[in-house]
Scaffold this motif. Structure first.
Motif, PDB file in Angstrom:
ATOM      1  N   MET A 263       0.849  -1.198   0.000  1.00  0.00           N
ATOM      2  CA  MET A 263       0.000   0.000   0.000  1.00  0.00           C
ATOM      3  C   MET A 263       0.884   1.248   0.000  1.00  0.00           C
ATOM      4  N   ILE A 264       0.551   2.190  -0.876  1.00  0.00           N
ATOM      5  CA  ILE A 264       1.343   3.404  -1.008  1.00  0.00           C
ATOM      6  C   ILE A 264       0.882   4.436   0.017  1.00  0.00           C
ATOM      7  N   ASN A 265       1.821   5.028   0.719  1.00  0.00           N
ATOM      8  CA  ASN A 265       1.467   6.065   1.702  1.00  0.00           C
ATOM      9  C   ASN A 265       1.242   7.387   0.974  1.00  0.00           C
ATOM     10  N   MET A 266      -0.022   7.703   0.745  1.00  0.00           N
ATOM     11  CA  MET A 266      -0.364   8.914  -0.003  1.00  0.00           C
ATOM     12  C   MET A 266      -1.142   9.903   0.844  1.00  0.00           C
ATOM     13  N   ASN A 267      -1.204   9.677   2.149  1.00  0.00           N
ATOM     14  CA  ASN A 267      -1.989  10.576   2.992  1.00  0.00           C
ATOM     15  C   ASN A 267      -1.353  11.969   3.044  1.00  0.00           C
ATOM     16  N   MET A 268      -2.179  12.980   2.773  1.00  0.00           N
ATOM     17  CA  MET A 268      -1.764  14.376   2.842  1.00  0.00           C
ATOM     18  C   MET A 268      -0.655  14.710   1.842  1.00  0.00           C
ATOM     19  N   LEU A 269      -0.605  13.966   0.738  1.00  0.00           N
ATOM     20  CA  LEU A 269       0.387  14.248  -0.291  1.00  0.00           C
ATOM     21  C   LEU A 269      -0.067  15.404  -1.165  1.00  0.00           C
ATOM     22  N   PRO A 270       0.864  16.005  -1.931  1.00  0.00           N
ATOM     23  CA  PRO A 270       0.458  16.982  -2.942  1.00  0.00           C
ATOM     24  C   PRO A 270      -0.579  16.365  -3.885  1.00  0.00           C
ATOM     25  N   GLY A 271      -1.365  17.205  -4.529  1.00  0.00           N
ATOM     26  CA  GLY A 271      -2.423  16.723  -5.413  1.00  0.00           C
ATOM     27  C   GLY A 271      -3.775  16.675  -4.728  1.00  0.00           C
ATOM     28  N   TYR A 272      -3.768  16.642  -3.402  1.00  0.00           N
ATOM     29  CA  TYR A 272      -5.015  16.618  -2.629  1.00  0.00           C
ATOM     30  C   TYR A 272      -5.182  17.925  -1.865  1.00  0.00           C
ATOM     31  N   MET A 273      -6.439  18.258  -1.595  1.00  0.00           N
ATOM     32  CA  MET A 273      -6.725  19.424  -0.760  1.00  0.00           C
ATOM     33  C   MET A 273      -6.749  19.047   0.717  1.00  0.00           C
ATOM     34  N   GLY A 274      -6.843  17.751   0.997  1.00  0.00           N
ATOM     35  CA  GLY A 274      -6.743  17.262   2.367  1.00  0.00           C
ATOM     36  C   GLY A 274      -8.035  17.228   3.164  1.00  0.00           C
ATOM     37  N   GLN A 275      -9.174  17.510   2.511  1.00  0.00           N
ATOM     38  CA  GLN A 275     -10.431  17.489   3.244  1.00  0.00           C
ATOM     39  C   GLN A 275     -11.619  17.295   2.311  1.00  0.00           C
ATOM     40  N   GLY A 276     -12.701  16.793   2.900  1.00  0.00           N
ATOM     41  CA  GLY A 276     -13.977  16.714   2.224  1.00  0.00           C
ATOM     42  C   GLY A 276     -14.962  17.619   2.919  1.00  0.00           C
ATOM     43  N   LEU A 277     -16.131  17.803   2.295  1.00  0.00           N
ATOM     44  CA  LEU A 277     -17.168  18.647   2.874  1.00  0.00           C
ATOM     45  C   LEU A 277     -18.443  17.832   3.018  1.00  0.00           C
ATOM     46  N   LEU A 278     -18.983  17.763   4.241  1.00  0.00           N
ATOM     47  CA  LEU A 278     -20.222  17.044   4.507  1.00  0.00           C
ATOM     48  C   LEU A 278     -21.367  18.041   4.610  1.00  0.00           C
ATOM     49  N   LEU A 279     -22.374  17.864   3.768  1.00  0.00           N
ATOM     50  CA  LEU A 279     -23.567  18.705   3.810  1.00  0.00           C
ATOM     51  C   LEU A 279     -24.724  17.909   4.402  1.00  0.00           C
ATOM     52  N   ASN A 280     -25.422  18.490   5.354  1.00  0.00           N
ATOM     53  CA  ASN A 280     -26.634  17.899   5.895  1.00  0.00           C
ATOM     54  C   ASN A 280     -27.801  18.782   5.475  1.00  0.00           C
ATOM     55  N   LEU A 281     -28.584  18.306   4.506  1.00  0.00           N
ATOM     56  CA  LEU A 281     -29.667  19.121   3.976  1.00  0.00           C
ATOM     57  C   LEU A 281     -30.825  19.237   4.952  1.00  0.00           C
ATOM     58  N   SER A 282     -30.984  18.250   5.835  1.00  0.00           N
ATOM     59  CA  SER A 282     -32.066  18.324   6.825  1.00  0.00           C
ATOM     60  C   SER A 282     -31.838  19.479   7.787  1.00  0.00           C
ATOM     61  N   LEU A 283     -30.578  19.693   8.156  1.00  0.00           N
ATOM     62  CA  LEU A 283     -30.240  20.736   9.123  1.00  0.00           C
ATOM     63  C   LEU A 283     -29.661  21.988   8.474  1.00  0.00           C
ATOM     64  N   HIS A 284     -29.363  21.906   7.165  1.00  0.00           N
ATOM     65  CA  HIS A 284     -28.705  23.004   6.451  1.00  0.00           C
ATOM     66  C   HIS A 284     -27.381  23.369   7.128  1.00  0.00           C
ATOM     67  N   THR A 285     -26.571  22.338   7.353  1.00  0.00           N
ATOM     68  CA  THR A 285     -25.256  22.546   7.958  1.00  0.00           C
ATOM     69  C   THR A 285     -24.172  21.990   7.051  1.00  0.00           C
ATOM     70  N   ALA A 286     -22.956  22.486   7.216  1.00  0.00           N
ATOM     71  CA  ALA A 286     -21.795  22.021   6.451  1.00  0.00           C
ATOM     72  C   ALA A 286     -20.625  21.830   7.402  1.00  0.00           C
ATOM     73  N   GLN A 287     -19.883  20.745   7.187  1.00  0.00           N
ATOM     74  CA  GLN A 287     -18.747  20.449   8.055  1.00  0.00           C
ATOM     75  C   GLN A 287     -17.593  19.907   7.218  1.00  0.00           C
ATOM     76  N   ALA A 288     -16.430  20.492   7.365  1.00  0.00           N
ATOM     77  CA  ALA A 288     -15.224  19.990   6.698  1.00  0.00           C
ATOM     78  C   ALA A 288     -14.640  18.849   7.523  1.00  0.00           C
ATOM     79  N   VAL A 289     -14.195  17.798   6.828  1.00  0.00           N
ATOM     80  CA  VAL A 289     -13.591  16.643   7.506  1.00  0.00           C
ATOM     81  C   VAL A 289     -12.293  16.282   6.795  1.00  0.00           C
ATOM     82  N   PRO A 290     -11.272  15.829   7.537  1.00  0.00           N
ATOM     83  CA  PRO A 290     -10.001  15.480   6.900  1.00  0.00           C
ATOM     84  C   PRO A 290     -10.097  14.186   6.100  1.00  0.00           C
ATOM     85  N   LEU A 291      -9.283  14.095   5.065  1.00  0.00           N
ATOM     86  CA  LEU A 291      -9.167  12.838   4.327  1.00  0.00           C
ATOM     87  C   LEU A 291      -8.505  11.797   5.219  1.00  0.00           C
ATOM     88  N   SER A 292      -8.928  10.550   5.057  1.00  0.00           N
ATOM     89  CA  SER A 292      -8.297   9.472   5.810  1.00  0.00           C
ATOM     90  C   SER A 292      -7.203   8.831   4.967  1.00  0.00           C
TER      91      SER A 292
END
Length: 583
Positions: free
Chosen positions: A1-30
């Motif tokens: 397995m190649i260690n690619m965590n937090m390497l260049p090419g990635y922004m390092g996070q995703g965005l979770l949207l909850n439409l029921s609550l109209h909230t947004a939360q950034a989460v780190p890539l695993s």
């Protein structure tokens, strides 16, 4: 397995949207996501595995917009993204590749993926800019076409919107990207509509860090050289000049053009909607997705995207229709209403066979509108050909695998395609392996199209390669010129870690096995890897020195056994080694 965590090419996070609550939360890539699955289609594995048994129309079902490590890096043909969820049409884990600027802009906004869950109580539009999400009312856009919705939102960035078909939960509704590109198959537009999400707009000026721009430029030069050397891409009758309808003449000449709902394999009037004929009604030149030099997309003189090969074939030969103007109108209607052209054309052809109807162009266009609006019999047809045919007591007339209608290549004319249709995890898809490259286009090496010899391993390797391409995310047309070797070099330049084509194939293999395993949790197995009986019982349209017999069920079974062994599955098609997939 190649260690690619937090390497260049990635922004390092995703965005979770909850439409029921109209909230947004950034989460780190695993680390699992980057190291094991690259991005794009591959990201669907870790992000969907906890939801694979959830009903596609449950509010908790994620709808994922995923980018890859090559997006927004300048690597040629890397402008695509991947839309992932569970398909309401097939019940399978489903990814739909899309073009345009959306993936590029999503990374520009600072995210590698966007996960949408919940359901808004009223129609909503989400606007994402430079890391921040806002929720605005979408009532005024509800009921509008994809084009009108895009036009209303485009000033704020790249768009992903649905049309009336998505709002009405047509099971093959699509998602329109930037007004002219589509995440077409599998009905993920219905998932979006079920959430009352009319559209998403993304923008931003962020860019991922690139480790070695000199190496990227070298890889780009080699990729472009191979593109230009490919007659399929840059030839006088290639995709760059004629778009994908360049395939009409060659597929028909090989006696494998689906005609009259796959009852025939040759259409006498196919020349009326050939790439050359269609080009006469198109504007000169072409355009492509972000960072793509091929420019396979064409525009009609009357504005609007020109139909792709699958669309002209399914609204043409599959429905015994030689009226090019009607084909163009049918394609435009599907685009504006937000429906997949392959499933729409196939479902209408199924209707025509069951009812003994001879549909003209006007009838086809009228049915498209009825399906999108769920009007009259269109309400039943909106569930797709399999459910419609079963309800009419004629399941034999639905030309689909795992509920997904087959594309515009009759499997009796290419046995690799027959096996690829059957084994494709999202359903009867031509793009999981695309053996047309070797069987018809003779690239990279020619194979005997009327033989299963060697096809099991060929399909397995091609599936792995395309899974890697879908996760980078790059256009699979590019692989008709360049190869994973050139893209591995480009990726190495982006992330600063040496990656080989074999490494990419290993990741692709992991993705394919994981998809098969996750589908098995919903009961999919060997029984679902077969073609409709028509292909084993009825011969095609022989002629011009070409014999098109029915496919031997025994030979197909033997090829399926060989495929399972190559894929690492038991005799029922279930993966034997689940390490790294479970949990």
């Amino acid at each position: 397995m190649i260690n690619m965590n937090m390497l260049p090419g990635y922004m390092g996070q995703g965005l979770l949207l909850n439409l029921s609550l109209h909230t947004a939360q950034a989460v780190p890539l695993s680390e699992e996501m980057t190291a094991s699955y690259l991005g794009g289609r591959g990201f669907g594995i870790p992000l969907m595995k906890d939801w694979i048994n959830t009903d596609p129309f449950h509010s908790d079902m994620p709808l994922l917009f995923n980018t890859g490590p090559l997006n927004n890096t300048g690597v040629y043909s890397s402008g695509r993204g991947s839309l992932v969820s569970r398909s309401p049409l097939t019940g399978t884990l489903f990814d739909a590749s899309f073009g345009g600027r959306f993936a590029h802009c999503l990374k520009g906004a600072g995210f590698d993926y966007l996960s949408v869950q919940g359901k808004s109580s009223t129609p909503v539009v989400v606007k994402i800019r430079d890391g921040k999400a806002t929720f605005v009312p979408g009532d005024q856009l509800w009921g509008k076409t994809t084009v009108d919705t895009h036009d209303a939102l485009k000033k704020d960035g790249a768009t992903a919107v649905i049309g009336p078909a998505g709002e009405n939960r047509v099971l093959f509704a699509n998602v329109c990207i930037d007004g002219r590109y589509f995440a077409g198959r599998g009905g993920l537009g219905a998932v979006m509509g079920n959430k009352n999400l009319k559209g998403i707009v993304v923008s931003g000026n962020k860019k991922p860090f690139r480790a070695d721009t000199k190496r990227i430029n070298t890889a780009n030069r080699e990729i472009l050289r191979l593109f230009k050397a490919s007659p399929v891409l840059y030839g006088p009758f290639g995709i760059r000049r004629l778009g994908t309808p360049a395939l009409v003449d060659v597929i028909n000449a090989r006696r494998m053009m689906p005609t009259a709902n796959f009852r025939k394999t040759y259409f006498r009037d196919a020349r009326r909607f050939s790439g050359v004929e269609l080009a006469r009604q198109e504007k000169r030149g072409g355009h492509g997705c972000y960072a793509c030099p091929i420019g396979c997309k064409k525009t009609m003189k009357g504005e609007g995207p020109a139909p792709e090969y699958e669309s002209v074939s399914h609204f043409g030969a599959l429905n015994s229709n030689n009226d090019l103007s009607a084909i163009i109108r049918a394609n435009d209607l599907c685009n504006r209403l937000g429906m997949d052209t392959i499933s729409t054309g196939s479902t209408i052809a199924c209707f025509a066979e069951i009812n003994g109807a001879n549909l003209n162009g006007d009838s086809i266009c009228s049915m498209i509108q009825d399906i999108a609006c769920r009007k009259g019999e269109g309400d039943i047809l909106a569930a797709g050909s399999v459910r419609y045919a079963k309800g009419r007591g004629r399941p034999d007339t639905a030309m689909a695998v795992k509920g997904l209608e087959l594309a515009a290549y009759d499997p009796r004319g290419a046995y690799g395609m027959a096996l690829a249709y059957g084994t494709a995890q999202r359903g009867g898809c031509h793009l999981r392996a695309y053996p047309v490259g070797s069987e018809i286009l003779r690239r990279p090496v020619p194979t005997d199209r009327f033989s299963f010899e060697g096809k099991a391993r060929l399909i397995k390797i091609a599936e792995d390669a395309n899974a890697a391409a879908d996760s980078l995310v790059v256009c699979k047309f590019g692989l008709l010129g360049a190869s994973l070797e050139e893209y591995a070099s480009a990726l190495s330049g982006v992330i600063g870690v040496e990656i080989s084509s074999d490494d990419l194939l290993c990741i692709g293999e992991r993705i394919c096995l994981a998809e098969r395993y996750l589908n098995s949790l919903n009961g999919f197995s060997r029984k679902d890897d077969y073609l409709p009986d028509r292909f084993y019982k009825e011969e095609g349209s022989s002629g011009a020195g070409i014999d098109v017999p029915a496919i031997s069920k025994r030979a197909y079974d033997e090829a399926l056994d060989r495929y399972y062994r190559a894929r690492g599955c038991d005799s029922n098609g279930i993966p034997l080694n689940l390490r790294g997939i479970e949990g």
